[in-house]
Design an enzyme around this catalytic site. Structure first.
Site, short mmCIF file in Angstrom:
data_model
loop_
_atom_site.label_atom_id
_atom_site.label_comp_id
_atom_site.label_asym_id
_atom_site.label_seq_id
_atom_site.Cartn_x
_atom_site.Cartn_y
_atom_site.Cartn_z
N GLU A 111 0.71 -1.25 0.18
CA GLU A 111 -0.11 -0.11 -0.04
C GLU A 111 1.01 1.24 0.15
O GLU A 111 0.30 2.08 -0.63
CB GLU A 111 -0.79 0.01 1.21
CG GLU A 111 -2.12 -0.95 1.20
CD GLU A 111 -3.31 -0.58 0.07
OE1 GLU A 111 -3.31 0.52 0.05
OE2 GLU A 111 -3.50 -1.54 -0.58
N SER A 122 -48.46 -30.82 27.57
CA SER A 122 -48.37 -31.71 28.78
C SER A 122 -47.06 -31.26 29.54
O SER A 122 -47.06 -31.98 30.49
CB SER A 122 -48.50 -33.06 28.58
OG SER A 122 -49.71 -33.68 27.96
#
Length: 721
Positions: free
Chosen positions: A164, A430
């Site tokens: 870069e 249940s």
């Protein structure tokens, strides 16, 4: 002399005087017209003589005259041309400098005052760790925590410098050639130019500016880059850059990117992986290794070559990195840890408030249990879900003290982030019956109490058994073992729905429950987390349970922001009713609806649940080591194809619990078991209880007595209300 007169010029004698002048000393001479001329100091000549000595003029029209005089005049004209060009170039240059200075000053005025400029604080990251310290997930805008140069291998930051900004340590923050090129192309209507910016300029853009490509932004970028170079050292700038640059896929900073693409910390990346990360920042979307691995690898090789050329790595290391390029591991599973991470974020604010900086959250999640729970649930739905029209599921697993060990909020987090484990309220069927039976036990009944399993009607409501068959008089132990609806309905009529609601809330059910008779069959909606916490009370000796997932929170400085202290909210079930309930729970697993899922060598309790039209199916069970609830259903509440709690949910529960107990030493349930103390069994509880509504005493112990109204309830004790 003849040459001069040949051009028609008349020569006159010169005496050194001019007409009309008189001499004022003895050196006087006479001109031809007898007018004296004053003697000039030095050699003087008469006017005609001076005229004769002048170089002849070249007749431009005739082209005559000597060649030497023409060359001199040509040189004068060229010198005059060059001088003019130089002059106007200088003038133009001066105006350009003034113009550029004005433009720079204008855009600089749009920035905050330099003396007030500060680097904006990086959004905080919350690193969520499993119980063993491994990373589960990152939460926050950046996707990863801040990392220092000293924590990463030296070749990682050098990879970014190599590709870069190779002159990073030599320039003053701005590349004039690159900036000029960008401005010129922008003025031509081509927008800004990528590649002309230094690392410092890129950092300035990320910190202070937008991503628009304009000359104005480039000018401001350059100004801010100069400020950064003046304010921070090169290493500080590079560290800021590594923690702020965007790598795609929501990852800001090199640590987030390493975790995102390689499932590891930036501290552990190889040279090849560092090169791939460095190459990625040029175009994160196009070069993302999980999307375009070939392009990412090609770019990484350019980075490796640049690193070797600049001496950042040896040629041997470069060759090794070239022959063994970085590989992005394939992501497997449904990303279920994100459900747990989301839940951590939901409750974190209650413990530490607003997060100002990076923090690390240590949780109770067991990575092995989490992974196995996800695999078992997802595989079961994949194998049977389409056939049974069951599209979703959830699983919650707690330690008996309430620590969450595994939490699966759905089949696939990438497709649905809704957390069904903590936020979906569904009818438990249940699996809610134990709260009815516990209320009955606390009112004086026992597992051997007999009730009639037969059709009956209560104000038009006619509960039926799943099998549509009836057994006649049965014990409560048998009724729970086989999940007989009629017996549960008779019991809630005896103990009243309000008492059942109080029991459920005491054990940790926080959802609103409607106190009606159908509550016995689980018609009020609850979450899987609530059900698991309530069942944990049966597994830990009757102690109150508050589910928790956070053990400790630390700041990056190491300061402990929060540490959970051992809490004991006291018992909410007395010893004898608890022993009776555990006896009935183990009956379900030893000869009832959960018998297929028992764990050899362990005392196991559990209960299945199925709602009307098979819209929800549950299995909730426990050992002294672990409490787990499994729910299966559809988000749109549509019916499944005859899926019961003892079917698919029970299978998932059984596989998970058996795997979770492999190699663990069996531990008995702390509540013990009921040995069969005689008690009245014929009369309804409402008739046996005192008229004041108090509990019936039991032999050897007393039933749990609800607190008086003026006493603080469970939640008041918990939250200080």
């Amino acid at each position: 002399m003849n040459d001069r007169f040949s051009r028609g010029e008349r020569r006159e004698p010169s005496f050194g005087y001019e007409r009309g002048e008189s001499r004022d000393d003895g050196d006087m001479r006479l001109s031809p017209d007898d007018r004296p001329v004053r003697f000039q100091q030095g050699p003087t000549r008469t006017e005609p003589e001076r005229q004769l000595r002048k170089p002849p003029r070249r007749d431009k029209r005739a082209g005559g005259g000597g060649s030497g005089g023409g060359k001199k005049r040509g040189r004068r004209r060229r010198r005059s041309l060059f001088g003019g060009l130089f002059y106007w170039t200088m003038v133009l240059g001066l105006w350009c400098v003034i113009g550029v200075g004005g433009v720079v000053a204008y855009y600089a005025s749009q920035l905050p005052p330099i003396d007030q400029l500060t680097v904006p604080r990086r959004p905080p990251n919350i690193a969520i760790l499993a119980a063993d310290g491994s990373l589960l997930a990152n939460r926050g805008e950046t996707g990863g925590r801040t990392i220092t140069l000293g924590e990463v291998p030296p070749y990682l930051p050098k990879a970014f410098v190599a590709i870069e900004d190779r002159r990073f340590y030599d320039h003053f923050g701005v590349d004039p050639v690159g900036i000029t090129r960008a401005v010129v192309n922008n003025l031509r209507g081509r927008g800004g130019v990528q590649g002309g910016s230094t690392l410092t300029q890129q950092l300035a853009k990320n910190l202070f500016l937008t991503q628009e490509r304009t000359a104005a932004r480039k000018i401001q970028e350059a100004i801010l880059a100069l400020w950064l170079e003046r304010t921070y050292s090169k290493d500080q700038i590079l560290e800021l850059y590594l923690n702020r640059v965007y790598f795609g896929s929501g990852a800001y900073g090199v640590e987030a990117a390493a975790q995102r693409y390689f499932n590891k910390s930036a501290r552990s990346v190889t040279i090849a992986e560092a090169a791939m990360l460095a190459g990625l920042v040029q175009a994160p979307s196009r070069l993302a290794p999980n999307r375009n691995p070939d392009l990412a690898e090609k770019r990484a090789k350019l980075v490796i070559t640049a690193m070797a050329d600049q001496g950042f790595i040896s040629q041997d290391a470069a060759r090794t990195a070239m022959t063994a390029p970085a590989e992005v591991p394939e992501r497997t599973g449904a990303g279920s840890v994100n459900y747990a991470a989301d839940y951590v974020m939901d409750v974190l604010d209650d413990f530490i408030g607003a997060v100002d900086g990076d923090v690390t959250v240590l949780t109770t999640i067991d990575t092995k249990l989490q992974s196995s729970a996800e695999t078992i649930l997802v595989d079961a739905l994949a194998a049977q879900g389409a056939k049974l029209h069951a599209s979703q599921g959830a699983l919650v697993s707690l330690a008996p003290d309430g620590a969450i060990r595994a939490l699966i909020g759905g089949r696939d987090y990438t497709k649905s982030q809704f957390n069904r484990a903590t936020a979906a309220r569904r009818q438990p069927g249940s699996s809610f019956k134990p709260f009815v039976y516990l209320t009955a036990m606390e009112k004086g009944l026992t597992p051997d109490t007999i009730r009639d399993d037969a059709p009956f009607s209560i104000k038009g409501w006619e509960p039926e058994n799943y099998s549509r068959s009836y057994r006649g008089p049965v014990t409560l132990r048998t009724a729970m073992q086989h999940s007989l609806n009629t017996v549960a309905a008779r019991l809630i009529q005896e103990v009243t729905p309000k008492e059942v609601v109080r029991t459920a809330q005491r054990l940790g059910i926080t959802s609103a429950i409607q106190p009606n008779l159908s509550l016995a069959l689980g018609t009020s909606e609850v979450t899987p987390l609530e059900m698991t916490a309530a069942y944990a009370t049966f597994a830990n000796g009757g102690q109150s349970v508050l589910p928790y997932v956070i053990r400790e929170v630390k700041a990056t400085s190491g300061k402990v922001v929060y540490a959970r202290k051992a809490t004991n909210f006291g018992p909410v079930i007395q010893k004898q009713p608890l022993a009776m309930m555990d006896t009935m729970f183990t009956g379900v697993m030893n000869g009832g609806t959960g018998s297929k899922f028992n764990i050899p060598g362990w005392e196991v309790g559990g209960k299945s649940g199925t709602t009307q039209d098979y819209r929800d199916a549950w299995f909730v069970g426990f050992t002294a080591r672990l409490v787990t609830a499994v729910w299966v259903g559809n988000d749109d509440n549509s019916a499944m194809r005859r899926v019961t709690g003892s079917g698919l949910p029970g299978e998932i529960w059984g596989k998970y619990m058996k795997l979770a107990h492999v190699g663990a030493q069996p531990i008995p349930l702390p509540g013990g078991f009921w040995q069969g103390v005689p008690a009245p069994v014929e009369a309804p509880v409402a008739q046996m209880a005192p008229q004041q509504g108090g509990p019936m005493p039991l032999e050897g112990d007393r039933a749990w007595t609800p607190p008086a109204p003026q006493e603080k309830n469970f939640f008041e004790r918990l939250f200080g209300g």
